[in-house]
Design an enzyme around this catalytic site. Structure first.
Site, PDB file in Angstrom:
ATOM      1  N   ASN A  80       0.882  -1.163   0.000  1.00  0.00           N
ATOM      2  CA  ASN A  80       0.000   0.000   0.000  1.00  0.00           C
ATOM      3  C   ASN A  80       0.917   1.209   0.000  1.00  0.00           C
ATOM      4  OD1 ASN A  80      -2.117   1.709   0.126  1.00  0.00           O
ATOM      5  ND2 ASN A  80      -2.620   1.313   2.258  1.00  0.00           N
ATOM      6  N   CYS A  81       1.076   1.872  -1.128  1.00  0.00           N
ATOM      7  CA  CYS A  81       2.270   2.664  -1.348  1.00  0.00           C
ATOM      8  C   CYS A  81       1.994   3.982  -2.056  1.00  0.00           C
ATOM      9  CB  CYS A  81       3.252   1.858  -2.205  1.00  0.00           C
ATOM     10  SG  CYS A  81       3.223   0.096  -1.918  1.00  0.00           S
TER      11      CYS A  81
END
Length: 438
Positions: A15-16
């Site tokens: 999750n970036c």
């Protein structure tokens, strides 16, 4: 394989922060590298930091081969590079202790020899580890670049890229057979078009760690960047992004089913472009990878076997195409046809992808990740997980917005234009008589 404790690689997710910058007209310049680094630095809040206060979950940049720079730095080692596009450059992580470095180089040379690919030589990549945290430093690999020529029987472009793909997979399988996993031997990229600089740090550290990126003759017309926040993961150097084609903000929630179905179809996999050499590719998936890494494994296979990068992405992340959705019959037929042999890789996802000449982005069909873009009057585009990643004079902005659920766009730096979702999918869905086949 058993795993001690509660951790298992099967729960790897991401999750970036993700994005790209590009000159639409294909103009290569160092400013693109600087813009890409600035985007990474401004996405620092989207990355996690370890207990030592300095180790990140991973950050990196994928750019075009900087031909002038490589010619300059390899001249000192008396390496002679063929014309641009006729040599491949690889980025290699190898364990600093033990036999991995020596055996890895041997495996690469043997793989090149088996495929008739001329070996040119190696270069040690300059690094400045002073910026790293204790955790990153403890696992820091030896970082090398290697260069190979184009076989006399190959053609520049996609054909040469396929040979390099076969070479990399052959070397990886040799090392796996010798008992070396991805943390001991990992080829970040091997291509005649692109190269990946990445590592276990936060975005602000990459500039200092890799002095190469500050050289004025290190140029590109595009830069794909990624700042990792591992939601259910164990960060390592090899799992930093970008991968060889994609960078991903999100999670693949259908991963276990995707892996099992991909493994099941491997035994019947064939391609006239690979012929008998396709055996070198199996198994396609590296089970030690994260969800994003495994997605990249399959995406690479589809793109290397004759499909465009847009076609491959439409197969893996389709838009909603049920009978209740208002889309053309051609598009619905395309999706229905491909659903027979490629299940959707579903989950919240903003996916950025490139083959080195085209760069694009797509959003999952539920639109569960943000993806915003800005286009300027001089043909510069920036896309990222949010607004404000670069300071741009509002007077220069001619278009800005966000990707909608299931939509895609591509920047073609050869044709020098931005291609929207309708044009991409209309063209691809009419390449073959999918409606007739359905």
């Amino acid at each position: 394989m058993s795993h001690p404790g509660l951790y298992s690689p099967s729960y790897e997710h991401d999750n970036c922060g993700v994005g790209f910058v590009a000159n639409i007209d294909g103009r290569r310049e160092h400013a693109i590298i600087e813009h890409g680094l600035s985007v990474l630095e401004n996405l620092i809040h989207r990355g996690a930091v370890g207990g030592d206060g300095k180790t990140g979950d991973g950050a990196g940049m994928l750019v075009q081969i900087p031909d002038a720079f490589f010619r300059h730095v390899t001249a000192a080692d008396k390496l002679v590079l063929p014309p641009a596009g006729e040599y491949g450059a690889g980025m290699l992580f190898v364990e600093r202790t033990g036999d991995a470095a020596a055996l890895g180089q041997k495996a690469l040379k043997l793989a090149a020899e088996e495929l008739g690919i001329p070996w040119i030589g190696l270069r040690t990549v300059p690094t400045d580890p002073d910026c790293l945290g204790e955790i990153a430093l403890a696992g820091m690999p030896h970082i090398l670049q290697f260069f190979v020529g184009m076989p006399a029987t190959a053609r520049p472009g996609d054909d040469f890229e396929r040979r390099l793909y076969l070479m990399r997979r052959t070397a990886e399988k040799k090392m796996a057979a010798a008992g070396f996993g991805r943390d001991a031997f990992y080829v970040c990229s091997l291509s005649s078009r692109t190269i990946v600089y990445k590592g276990l740090f936060v975005g602000a550290q990459i500039r200092q760690f890799y002095p190469d990126l500050s050289s004025p003759d290190f140029t590109s017309c595009l830069a794909l960047v990624h700042q990792r926040y591992s939601t259910n993961t164990f960060p390592t150097w090899s799992l930093a992004q970008p991968f060889r084609f994609v960078a991903h903000n999100g999670e693949i929630n259908t991963l276990r089913g995707n892996i099992n179905k991909m493994r099941a179809r491997e035994s019947t996999m064939s391609s006239p472009l690979f012929g008998d050499e396709i055996e070198r590719i199996r198994p396609v998936i590296d089970p030690a990878g994260s969800d994003s890494a495994i997605f990249d494994n399959v995406y690479e296979l589809l793109a290397r076997s004759g499909r465009s990068i847009e076609h491959a992405m439409m197969m893996m992340i389709p838009e909603a195409f049920g009978v209740k959705y208002h889309i053309s019959q051609d598009k619905r037929a395309f999706y229905e046809y491909h659903a027979n042999f490629m299940e959707p890789w579903d989950g919240p996802a903003a996916m950025v992808f490139t083959d080195g000449t085209r760069i694009g982005a797509t959003l999952d069909r539920n639109g569960l990740r943000p993806c915003r873009y800005t286009l300027t009057s001089d043909g510069f585009m920036v896309l990222a997980s949010e607004c404000g990643v670069l300071d741009i004079d509002p007077a220069r902005i001619v278009k800005k917005g966000r990707l909608m659920p299931g939509k895609m766009f591509v920047v073609d730096t050869v044709e020098g234009r931005l291609i929207d979702d309708n044009e991409i999918k209309s063209r691809i869905s009419r390449q073959k008589p999918y409606r007739h086949w359905i």
